[in-house]
Design an enzyme around this catalytic site. Structure first.
Site, PDB file in Angstrom:
ATOM      1  N   ASP A  38       0.814  -1.212   0.000  1.00 30.52           N
ATOM      2  CA  ASP A  38       0.000   0.000   0.000  1.00 30.52           C
ATOM      3  C   ASP A  38       0.850   1.265   0.000  1.00 30.52           C
ATOM      4  OD1 ASP A  38      -2.394  -1.312  -0.090  1.00 30.52           O
ATOM      5  OD2 ASP A  38      -2.825  -1.181   2.049  1.00 30.52           O
ATOM      6  N   LYS A  59      -3.460   3.636  -2.754  1.00 31.73           N
ATOM      7  CA  LYS A  59      -4.076   4.823  -3.331  1.00 31.73           C
ATOM      8  C   LYS A  59      -3.384   6.061  -2.779  1.00 31.73           C
ATOM      9  CE  LYS A  59      -7.931   5.533  -0.070  1.00 31.73           C
ATOM     10  NZ  LYS A  59      -7.706   4.453   0.899  1.00 31.73           N
ATOM     11  N   MET A 172      -7.685   9.413   9.619  1.00 31.83           N
ATOM     12  CA  MET A 172      -8.329   9.805   8.357  1.00 31.83           C
ATOM     13  C   MET A 172      -9.414  10.852   8.580  1.00 31.83           C
ATOM     14  SD  MET A 172      -8.540   5.961   6.678  1.00 31.83           S
ATOM     15  CE  MET A 172      -9.230   5.247   8.190  1.00 31.83           C
TER      16      MET A 172
END
Length: 255
Positions: A38, A59, A172
């Site tokens: 990742d 991502k 996040m």
């Protein structure tokens, strides 16, 4: 004879400092035939897998190299064609890391699955700043909450956490900071300390300290952004004086 039995090992890479990976994780990487990694992992960890095919599946800023369904299918196909697949994920794969989803999916295909926990950023990043998530007389518990749910909204657990005296760690959550601040302010917690730590445990670490009332201005002045964690609670003011961190903060104040 080389063992090419289909196998998946989901591995936690830790919060960013490559020295925080576990010995068990290193052993998994050394035996890997394929590593799917990742965006938030420290890429120097890939050196532990010299013979493996390495595929970036993370991502960055909302841009996906692969959708989750494609990652699931890639794990299965590479396990069957190559053998041991290591799925290398930042932090701990079972804390907002979708590691459990991948193991559930792969388990349908008669593929052996294993899990190697990692050190979560929710614990390590505050610790590197000398912030204890619990401390006698200040905090008896802590919440770890995702700032962005599957529906891209702020978790309602933040509203519940704001009513408690616990330390609140939000991952996040930078894009939802104004909403988070409003929720805590509505509970008359404008003066509760807040720390925001960007790229924690890495050489690119940046941080800002304030209160519910001031933290948005601090973020603006210091140009803090994702990836970062938000720590809310009295423990922010209970920082222990880790020598290197304290020196950096003191120099910043003097300048």
């Amino acid at each position: 004879m080389i063992d090419k039995t289909p196998k998946l090992t989901v591995v936690g890479a830790g919060p960013g400092d490559p020295d925080l990976i576990t010995l068990k994780a290193i052993k998994a990487l050394e035996s890997a035939d394929v590593v799917l990694y990742d965006a938030l992992i420290n890429e120097s960890l890939l050196n532990y897998a010299p013979k493996a095919e390495k595929i970036f599946v993370g991502k960055r800023k909302g841009c996906y190299a692969y959708q989750q369904e494609q990652i699931n299918e890639l794990i299965v196909s590479r396990a069957k064609s190559h053998g041991h697949v290591v799925r290398l994920k930042g932090g701990d794969p079972f804390i907002f890391g979708r590691g459990a989803e991948e193991i559930d999916y792969v388990g349908q295909f008669d593929i052996e699955t294993n899990m190697v926990p990692g050190i979560s950023s929710s614990l390590a990043v505050p610790a590197y700043q000398g912030i204890p998530l619990t401390k006698r007389g200040s905090s008896e518990s802590f919440w770890v909450i995702t700032g962005t749910t599957k529906s891209h909204k702020l978790s309602q657990d933040v509203c519940l956490a704001a009513k408690s005296n616990a330390t609140v760690v939000i991952l996040m959550g930078m894009s939802k900071l104004s909403e988070i601040v409003s929720i805590f302010a509505a509970e008359n917690k404008q003066d509760v300390p807040v720390a925001i730590i960007q790229n924690g445990t890495t050489k690119n670490e940046h941080f800002g300290f304030g209160t519910i009332k001031t933290i948005e201005q601090v973020v603006k002045e210091k140009k803090l952004s994702s990836p970062a964690i938000i720590v809310i609670g009295e423990v922010v003011n209970k920082k222990v004086k880790i020598a290197s961190v304290y020196k950096e903060i003191k120099e910043e104040i003097v300048s």
